[in-house]
Design an enzyme around this catalytic site. Structure first.
Site, PDB file in Angstrom:
ATOM      1  N   HIS A  91      -0.077   3.110   7.339  1.00 40.87           N
ATOM      2  CA  HIS A  91      -1.098   3.040   8.384  1.00 40.87           C
ATOM      3  C   HIS A  91      -0.841   1.880   9.354  1.00 40.87           C
ATOM      4  O   HIS A  91      -1.321   1.895  10.476  1.00 40.87           O
ATOM      5  CB  HIS A  91      -2.491   2.956   7.758  1.00 40.87           C
ATOM      6  CG  HIS A  91      -2.951   4.258   7.180  1.00 40.87           C
ATOM      7  ND1 HIS A  91      -4.256   4.690   7.187  1.00 40.87           N
ATOM      8  CD2 HIS A  91      -2.247   5.258   6.571  1.00 40.87           C
ATOM      9  CE1 HIS A  91      -4.344   5.886   6.613  1.00 40.87           C
ATOM     10  NE2 HIS A  91      -3.131   6.240   6.218  1.00 40.87           N
TER      11      HIS A  91
ATOM     12  N   GLU B  11      -8.005  -2.245  14.075  1.00 46.06           N
ATOM     13  CA  GLU B  11      -7.478  -1.010  13.477  1.00 46.06           C
ATOM     14  C   GLU B  11      -8.084  -0.698  12.112  1.00 46.06           C
ATOM     15  O   GLU B  11      -8.363   0.442  11.780  1.00 46.06           O
ATOM     16  CB  GLU B  11      -5.948  -1.115  13.295  1.00 46.06           C
ATOM     17  CG  GLU B  11      -5.147  -0.897  14.542  1.00 46.06           C
ATOM     18  CD  GLU B  11      -3.659  -1.096  14.303  1.00 46.06           C
ATOM     19  OE1 GLU B  11      -3.162  -0.846  13.188  1.00 46.06           O
ATOM     20  OE2 GLU B  11      -2.972  -1.518  15.249  1.00 46.06           O
TER      21      GLU B  11
ATOM     22  N   THR C 265       1.169  12.606 -13.991  1.00 52.12           N
ATOM     23  CA  THR C 265       1.690  11.244 -14.259  1.00 52.12           C
ATOM     24  C   THR C 265       1.219  10.316 -13.125  1.00 52.12           C
ATOM     25  O   THR C 265       2.007   9.854 -12.307  1.00 52.12           O
ATOM     26  CB  THR C 265       3.241  11.237 -14.324  1.00 52.12           C
ATOM     27  OG1 THR C 265       3.777  11.800 -13.112  1.00 52.12           O
ATOM     28  CG2 THR C 265       3.765  12.020 -15.516  1.00 52.12           C
TER      29      THR C 265
END
Ligand code: HEM
Length: 341
Positions: free
Chosen positions: A77, A99, A260
């Site tokens: 991101h 942001e 897993t």
């Protein structure tokens, strides 16, 4: 297919997450200026950099196992929006919505931000004003992936931290789970990634979580005749429903890799044809002819996945990096040095 996975479906986890070395060929050129990222960038100025990052991530991950996945997503991101410049780490203030407060970033876990802050604090004692927050994030992410069993790849260093972080620049640069394959491929293509690279990088979903809001429509509102997407393994769908029925405050999450969940392996790709992906965007990888072959390849060959993933992460970590006089080394990762910015 159901009975084989029945005991393993107990692994479906219910959790409430608070929102909140070197060769020359590894050097990476920055298009914007003549500076390069290099593997020995802190060799003289901060020789303990590698050790400090490694020690801190190990301590943090062993106490807070959600850190690794959260940090990988944090790097994604950061890098997809105005490059890998630590702009995701900046805190909002009364003049600027940063942001990290854009809607899609509100689910990034606090532990991922915290591990960067901890490393920065130690580094500032040992070599003040030298190591950028964006380099810390890139190196910590790699070390956390390795700690979870994933591939080692080299992380060239020398990124500078950005001077801008605005929430309104985020939308359109990050993938969403309800996007079409065309939209997903486009998001990655504009950053220079092929379909193969996108599929490899999505293998990061071998660890971590997705909140119920991200897949609720698939289990409750798929269609008028079939409220649940028939492509989801029926037992898995039931487990997701019982998890999300309790999601009154929007904090419940399911593992992205139900078999897993804490191991960085290729199980995520093996899960896809079994109907064991919660996110529609993940399931789509084995439906679309542009991605299916890659997903099957990675399911059959973990070594190939690790190689492609490592290369993809190096490319992701070098997206639009700022170097030299472009940017700064922040004193604190959540604040620009000049608070007027
Ligand atoms: C089309 C591409 C992608 C889509 C639609 C997508 C979407 C999502 C969504 C919806 C979540 C759940 C977030 C939440 O509810 O907290 C998530 C989690 C995650 N994503 Fe992706 N993602 C994509 C690609 C990637 C890539 C390329 C990476 C890394 C290289 C990545 C790494 C992660 C990780 C590690 C998590 C778990 C985060 C955690 O547990 O805190 N994703 N993603």
């Amino acid at each position: 297919m159901g009975s084989r996975f029945t005991p393993l479906l107990f692994l479906l986890f219910m959790i409430s997450i608070p929102f909140s070395s070197s060769s020359k060929s590894d050097n990476i050129n920055n298009k914007n200026n003549n500076y390069k990222l290099s593997l020995d960038y802190y060799k003289r100025t901060c020789p303990d950099f590698d050790r400090i990052v490694r020690e801190q991530i190990q301590d943090k991950q062993s106490k807070q196992p959600t850190t690794a996945a959260g940090t990988v997503r944090l790097l994604l991101h950061d890098c997809m929006v105005s490059g890998c410049d630590g702009s995701i780490l900046i805190a909002s203030n009364s003049f600027n919505k940063a942001e990290r407060d854009a809607d899609i970033n509100l689910s990034l876990p606090g532990d991922a931000f915290d591990v960067v802050t901890r490393i920065k604090t130690i580094l500032e004692l040992s070599c003040p004003g030298v190591v950028s927050c964006s380099d810390i994030l890139a190196e910590a992410t790699r070390d956390l992936i390795v700690m979870q069993g994933g591939p080692f790849y080299t992380v060239p260093l020398g990124r500078k931290d950005g001077l801008v972080s605005k929430a309104e620049t985020v939308e359109g640069n990050l993938p969403r789970s309800n996007m079409s394959m065309d939209q997903m491929l486009k998001i990655f293509e504009v950053k220079g990634f092929s379909a193969r690279e996108m599929v490899a990088l999505m293998g990061a979903h071998t660890i971590g979580f997705a909140h119920c809001t991200e897949f609720k429509d698939r289990i409750y509102r798929y269609g008028k005749k079939t409220p649940t997407d028939p492509e989801i393994n029926p037992k898995y769908a039931e487990a997701l429903k019982s998890l999300c029925a309790k999601d009154t405050n929007g904090t419940m999450s399911a593992f992205n890799d139900v078999l897993t969940p804490n191991k960085f392996d290729n199980m995520y790709f093996k899960n896809l044809p079994r109907g064991l992906a919660a996110l529609a965007s993940d399931h789509m990888l084995i439906k679309d002819p542009r991605t299916k072959g890659f997903a099957e390849w990675f399911a059959a060959n973990q070594t190939a996945f690790f190689e492609e993933f490592g290369r993809g992460m190096q490319k992701l970590g070098a997206l639009n990096v700022k170097t030299g006089n472009d940017g700064e080394v922040r004193r604190r990762c959540d604040t620009f040095n000049d608070v007027q910015n």
